[in-house]
Design a protein around this motif. Structure first.
Motif, mmCIF file in Angstrom:
data_model
loop_
_atom_site.group_PDB
_atom_site.id
_atom_site.type_symbol
_atom_site.label_atom_id
_atom_site.label_comp_id
_atom_site.label_asym_id
_atom_site.label_seq_id
_atom_site.Cartn_x
_atom_site.Cartn_y
_atom_site.Cartn_z
ATOM 1 N N ARG A 17 0.675 -3.606 -6.561
ATOM 2 C CA ARG A 17 -0.317 -3.766 -5.216
ATOM 3 C C ARG A 17 -0.822 -5.113 -5.319
ATOM 4 O O ARG A 17 -1.505 -5.311 -6.403
ATOM 5 N N SER A 67 3.722 -0.841 7.293
ATOM 6 C CA SER A 67 4.091 0.247 6.049
ATOM 7 C C SER A 67 3.472 0.016 4.824
ATOM 8 O O SER A 67 3.578 0.954 4.039
ATOM 9 N N ARG A 68 3.241 -1.156 4.429
ATOM 10 C CA ARG A 68 2.556 -1.554 3.143
ATOM 11 C C ARG A 68 1.399 -2.010 3.265
ATOM 12 O O ARG A 68 0.882 -2.594 2.130
ATOM 13 N N THR A 69 0.707 -2.116 4.301
ATOM 14 C CA THR A 69 -0.620 -2.787 4.416
ATOM 15 C C THR A 69 -1.734 -1.944 4.659
ATOM 16 O O THR A 69 -1.674 -0.965 5.153
ATOM 17 N N SER A 85 1.338 -3.133 -0.715
ATOM 18 C CA SER A 85 1.802 -2.558 -1.845
ATOM 19 C C SER A 85 3.128 -2.924 -1.856
ATOM 20 O O SER A 85 3.771 -3.627 -0.908
ATOM 21 N N SER A 86 3.796 -2.461 -3.134
ATOM 22 C CA SER A 86 5.273 -2.666 -3.349
ATOM 23 C C SER A 86 5.566 -3.928 -3.060
ATOM 24 O O SER A 86 6.717 -4.680 -2.479
ATOM 25 N N ASP A 91 6.498 -12.011 -0.931
ATOM 26 C CA ASP A 91 5.094 -11.972 -0.593
ATOM 27 C C ASP A 91 4.215 -13.247 -1.170
ATOM 28 O O ASP A 91 3.138 -13.120 -0.984
#
Length: 118
Positions: A17, A67-69, A85-86, A91
């Motif tokens: 993360r 979905s990741r924020t 995340s992930s 990124d």
């Protein structure tokens, strides 16, 4: 004059993360009626808006990253935080915090480089 300063680790391992903090000075994230935003720019690519948190604490995220924020705030420290995340090498980017006012990005931090690599 409002100033923003990004901080956090410059290197994150894949699948972990990413966490960055924006410290605001010369203004208040609760009493200044703005949205407090995160934007990033991967190498050789365009700026990409990530999301924001409003002065009242509401959040909104880019559909591609939603979905990741997670964006949160610490009002006692006048800070807001990005968690992604992930993470993958895709990124890797320079990450900025900025004020979103009247539909435009106003004050910006200087940006911080984040590299995703093992």
């Amino acid at each position: 004059q409002v100033q923003l300063q990004e901080s956090g680790p410059g290197l994150v391992k894949p699948s972990q993360r990413l966490s960055l903090t924006c410290t605001v000075s010369g203004g208040s994230i609760t009493t200044d009626y703005y949205s407090w935003s995160w934007i990033r720019q991967p190498p050789g690519k365009e700026l990409e808006w990530i999301g924001y948190i409003t002065y009242s604490g509401s959040t909104y995220y880019s559909p591609s990253l939603k979905s990741r924020t997670s964006i949160s705030r610490d009002t006692s420290k006048n800070q807001f935080t990005l968690q992604l995340s992930s993470v993958t090498p895709e990124d890797t980017a320079v990450y900025y915090c900025a004020i979103l006012k009247a539909g435009l990005f106003d004050s910006w931090g200087q940006g911080t480089q984040v590299t995703v690599s093992s």
